[in-house]
Design an enzyme around this catalytic site. Structure first.
Site, PDB file in Angstrom:
ATOM      1  N   GLU A 249       0.694  -1.395  -0.050  1.00 34.87           N
ATOM      2  CA  GLU A 249       0.011  -0.067  -0.069  1.00 34.87           C
ATOM      3  C   GLU A 249       0.951   1.181   0.025  1.00 34.87           C
ATOM      4  O   GLU A 249       1.355   1.541   1.141  1.00 34.87           O
ATOM      5  CB  GLU A 249      -0.734  -0.118   1.226  1.00 34.87           C
ATOM      6  CG  GLU A 249      -1.800  -1.110   1.384  1.00 34.87           C
ATOM      7  CD  GLU A 249      -3.200  -0.915   0.304  1.00 34.87           C
ATOM      8  OE1 GLU A 249      -2.966   0.131  -0.203  1.00 34.87           O
ATOM      9  OE2 GLU A 249      -3.848  -1.896   0.364  1.00 34.87           O
ATOM     10  N   LEU A 250       1.111   1.963  -1.227  1.00 33.93           N
ATOM     11  CA  LEU A 250       2.127   2.759  -1.255  1.00 33.93           C
ATOM     12  C   LEU A 250       1.586   4.006  -1.461  1.00 33.93           C
ATOM     13  O   LEU A 250       0.406   4.539  -1.372  1.00 33.93           O
ATOM     14  CB  LEU A 250       3.086   2.292  -2.358  1.00 33.93           C
ATOM     15  CG  LEU A 250       3.880   0.878  -2.381  1.00 33.93           C
ATOM     16  CD1 LEU A 250       4.751   0.683  -3.326  1.00 33.93           C
ATOM     17  CD2 LEU A 250       4.223   0.845  -1.056  1.00 33.93           C
ATOM     18  N   CYS A 283      -2.247   9.278   2.535  1.00 38.54           N
ATOM     19  CA  CYS A 283      -1.747   8.625   1.159  1.00 38.54           C
ATOM     20  C   CYS A 283      -2.866   8.911   0.059  1.00 38.54           C
ATOM     21  O   CYS A 283      -2.423   9.181  -1.043  1.00 38.54           O
ATOM     22  CB  CYS A 283      -1.666   7.199   1.020  1.00 38.54           C
ATOM     23  SG  CYS A 283      -2.759   6.290   2.058  1.00 38.54           S
TER      24      CYS A 283
HETATM   25  P1  NAD Z   1      10.353   6.821   4.430  1.00 39.00           P
HETATM   26  O1  NAD Z   1      10.318   6.381   3.052  1.00 39.00           O
HETATM   27  O2  NAD Z   1      11.667   6.876   5.039  1.00 39.00           O
HETATM   28  O3  NAD Z   1       9.563   5.879   5.397  1.00 39.00           O
HETATM   29  C1  NAD Z   1       8.142   5.346   5.179  1.00 39.00           C
HETATM   30  C2  NAD Z   1       7.830   4.492   6.378  1.00 39.00           C
HETATM   31  O4  NAD Z   1       8.346   3.470   5.878  1.00 39.00           O
HETATM   32  C3  NAD Z   1       8.003   4.869   7.640  1.00 39.00           C
HETATM   33  O5  NAD Z   1       7.314   4.302   8.382  1.00 39.00           O
HETATM   34  C4  NAD Z   1       9.562   3.900   7.766  1.00 39.00           C
HETATM   35  O6  NAD Z   1       9.584   3.676   9.113  1.00 39.00           O
HETATM   36  C5  NAD Z   1       9.302   3.012   6.921  1.00 39.00           C
HETATM   37  N1  NAD Z   1      10.574   2.392   6.200  1.00 39.00           N
HETATM   38  C6  NAD Z   1      11.371   2.961   5.762  1.00 39.00           C
HETATM   39  N2  NAD Z   1      12.525   2.376   5.362  1.00 39.00           N
HETATM   40  C7  NAD Z   1      12.149   1.112   5.477  1.00 39.00           C
HETATM   41  C8  NAD Z   1      12.726  -0.383   5.486  1.00 39.00           C
HETATM   42  N3  NAD Z   1      13.860  -0.474   4.737  1.00 39.00           N
HETATM   43  N4  NAD Z   1      12.050  -1.486   5.698  1.00 39.00           N
HETATM   44  C9  NAD Z   1      10.748  -1.105   6.329  1.00 39.00           C
HETATM   45  N5  NAD Z   1      10.184  -0.044   6.713  1.00 39.00           N
HETATM   46  C10 NAD Z   1      10.847   0.942   6.234  1.00 39.00           C
HETATM   47  O7  NAD Z   1       9.527   8.309   4.469  1.00 39.00           O
HETATM   48  P2  NAD Z   1       9.142   9.151   5.662  1.00 39.00           P
HETATM   49  O8  NAD Z   1      10.095  10.211   5.598  1.00 39.00           O
HETATM   50  O9  NAD Z   1       8.848   8.560   6.800  1.00 39.00           O
HETATM   51  O10 NAD Z   1       7.656   9.618   4.881  1.00 39.00           O
HETATM   52  C11 NAD Z   1       7.673  10.299   3.988  1.00 39.00           C
HETATM   53  C12 NAD Z   1       7.257   9.702   2.678  1.00 39.00           C
HETATM   54  O11 NAD Z   1       6.531   8.273   2.974  1.00 39.00           O
HETATM   55  C13 NAD Z   1       5.911  10.404   2.401  1.00 39.00           C
HETATM   56  O12 NAD Z   1       6.184  11.561   1.337  1.00 39.00           O
HETATM   57  C14 NAD Z   1       4.865   9.469   1.691  1.00 39.00           C
HETATM   58  O13 NAD Z   1       5.071   9.282   0.283  1.00 39.00           O
HETATM   59  C15 NAD Z   1       5.337   8.156   2.384  1.00 39.00           C
HETATM   60  N6  NAD Z   1       4.126   7.723   3.287  1.00 39.00           N
HETATM   61  C16 NAD Z   1       3.162   7.011   2.658  1.00 39.00           C
HETATM   62  C17 NAD Z   1       2.349   6.514   3.547  1.00 39.00           C
HETATM   63  C18 NAD Z   1       0.987   5.400   3.091  1.00 39.00           C
HETATM   64  O14 NAD Z   1       0.271   5.509   3.778  1.00 39.00           O
HETATM   65  N7  NAD Z   1       1.315   5.107   2.020  1.00 39.00           N
HETATM   66  C19 NAD Z   1       2.670   6.694   4.909  1.00 39.00           C
HETATM   67  C20 NAD Z   1       3.842   7.374   5.412  1.00 39.00           C
HETATM   68  C21 NAD Z   1       4.606   7.705   4.501  1.00 39.00           C
END
Ligand code: NAD
Length: 475
Positions: A249-250, A283
């Site tokens: 779910e991205l 999202c």
């Molecule tokens: P990020 O990409 O660093 O992290 C997003 C999420 O993924 C966080 O909860 C983080 O803990 C987790 N994560 C990161 N690397 C991981 C890995 N290797 N393995 C497992 N989990 C991992 O980004 P961020 O700064 O936390 O959030 C910014 C972006 O993330 C936003 O711009 C948005 O696009 C996206 N986001 C999307 C949703 C959604 O509901 N689809 C939710 C949160 C963030």
């Protein structure tokens, strides 16, 4: 008092005990709320072994037993909503009413899965020869590893946990380290509802290290992730290398199409409020606004007037309608979006800067006159910024809406049935909302296409990702 923070492995809550910890901070006040223990490699292995052991029993558990536990969790969600919501406002920042609303609406997710897990069916296929019997069975996939984000800490986690447990799987969940209280509350509720040890395990740590260990483990058969597109692609590739099933779910970049025959004042007001929900960290937030030339001025004035009236502040204050961003790192990202817009000739009509003082606050922001290649038009802002563009031709706006690699949600405002049908057929999105916001109910499938993901959560599809198909034939 804030939530007690721990690991939850094999039915036991395990606190620091010399483990590495990380501070959890209130994004509105920067106060440290607690310290979250990281799982050691031995903890992760213990969680894997306990989930594997529990699976041998849980896979054969009666759907009535699973259903009863899920129902109890639904009731506990309602009973504890105020306390869980308050803790979520403390670590995530969203206004208390939004936080409590998230918990209460998630009680419905638990109820839905409690009902639907009793309806996991197979089928009988007519044989070519009368002495043969052919059956299709649906069986739980096995131990699941799930990774959930910080924007809806309760909602995102409970959907995955209920689907896995209802299907007869066991699950290891790594929740969001920055906003852990809601996931801890979920563990406590399942514990109190009588879930056997090992069926649900909660771990914390450095996300990439935890996911690498769990996804590579031969014990894990399924990976479920909600978060950003780059991390999702990385985890899907890792899961693919080990031939594991995935649900992804991205992120998206949801287009909003406001046609000249729409009820413009209603659309503008609804969209402004929806845009600022959870400070835009959603999202399915409306993120690219395309407004018909003929109604552009009216839309702009109603939309910006509503945004201006929104009270921004600490989510615990009763008058607050929008809280801070969840992390310090998101504020400079918002500034970067605005800076890029200005460099490319965009006009900042409202906001455009952080709020002075303590906390990760950014002002509700409206930007217009952007070229299509501006960051705001191509990358999900995930914050309180609305880029607004004009259109005059339906085919052209459909092309622009579909021009990105994402395909999560989309929004259309029109009073023409013909336009609604044409546009909903043409939009490349997992969800199309016409004249209202109707996604994310437990009984409706939630998910994206293209880069926005694989699979759906909720709806009749909810167990698909947690079941495998077995064909049995005998004479
Ligand atoms: P990020 O990409 O660093 O992290 C997003 C999420 O993924 C966080 O909860 C983080 O803990 C987790 N994560 C990161 N690397 C991981 C890995 N290797 N393995 C497992 N989990 C991992 O980004 P961020 O700064 O936390 O959030 C910014 C972006 O993330 C936003 O711009 C948005 O696009 C996206 N986001 C999307 C949703 C959604 O509901 N689809 C939710 C949160 C963030």
């Amino acid at each position: 008092m804030y939530q007690n923070l721990a690991l939850y492995i094999d039915g036991e809550f395990i606190s620091g005990d010399g483990r590495k910890t990380e501070p959890v901070t209130n994004p509105a006040t920067l106060e440290v709320l607690g310290h979250l223990p990281h799982a050691t490699t031995a903890d992760l292995d213990r969680a894997l072994n306990s989930a594997a052991r529990a699976f041998e029993t849980w896979r054969h558990s009666s759907p009535m037993v699973r259903s009863e536990i899920l129902r109890k969790v639904g009731q506990l969600s309602r009973d504890r909503a105020q306390e869980i919501g308050r803790n979520m406002t403390l670590d995530q920042g969203k206004p208390l009413a939004e936080a409590v609303g998230e918990i209460v609406s998630c009680a419905d997710h638990a109820d839905w899965h409690a009902e639907e897990c009793r309806r996991i069916y197979g089928r009988v296929i007519l044989p070519r020869s009368p002495e043969v019997r052919q059956m299709v069975l649906r069986e739980p996939v096995g131990v699941c590893a799930a990774f959930t984000p910080w924007n809806f800490p309760y909602n995102q986690a409970i959907r995955k946990v209920c689907a896995a447990i209802g299907a007869g799987c066991t699950i290891i969940l790594k929740g969001p380290e920055d906003t852990p209280s809601a996931v801890m509350a979920i563990a406590q509720m399942f514990h109190d509802a009588g879930l056997p040890p090992g069926v649900l395990n909660i771990v914390w740590g450095v996300p990439s290290e935890v996911s690498d260990h769990l996804v590579r483990s031969p014990i894990v058969r399924k990976v479920s992730f909600t978060g950003s597109v780059p991390v999702g692609k990385h985890l899907a590739a890792l899961a693919g290398a080990h031939m594991k099933r995935v649900t992804m779910e991205l992120g998206g970049h949801s287009p909003v199409l406001v046609f000249d025959d729409a009820d413009v004042p209603r659309a503008a007001k609804m969209l402004a409020k929806f845009k600022l929900r959870n400070a835009g960290q959603v999202c399915v937030s409306p993120t690219r606004f395309y407004v018909h030339d003929k109604v552009y001025d009216k839309f702009m004035s109603d939309f910006t007037d509503t945004l201006k009236s929104v009270v921004v502040g600490n989510g615990l204050e009763p008058e607050t309608q929008m809280g801070p961003l969840a992390h310090a790192r998101r504020v400079p990202v918002m500034e970067q979006f605005v800076q890029n817009a200005i460099e490319l000739g965009g006009k900042v009509v409202l906001g455009g800067e952080r709020l002075e003082g303590v906390g990760h606050f950014f002002k509700p922001t409206v930007v217009t006159d952007l070229p299509e290649h501006a960051m705001l038009m191509t990358e999900e802002p995930f914050g309180p910024i609305a880029p607004i563009a004009r259109f005059s031709d339906t085919d052209d706006v459909i092309r622009r809406a579909n021009s990105l690699p994402f395909g999560l949600s989309s929004y259309v405002f029109t009073n023409s049935l013909q336009t609604a049908t044409k546009v909903s057929n043409a939009l490349e999105a997992g969800m199309v909302n016409i004249n209202h916001f109707g996604s994310a109910l437990p009984e409706t499938p939630f998910g994206g296409i293209k880069d926005s993901g694989i699979g759906s959560e909720g709806g009749l599809e909810t167990f698909d990702g947690y079941l495998v198909t077995k064909f049995v034939t005998h004479v």
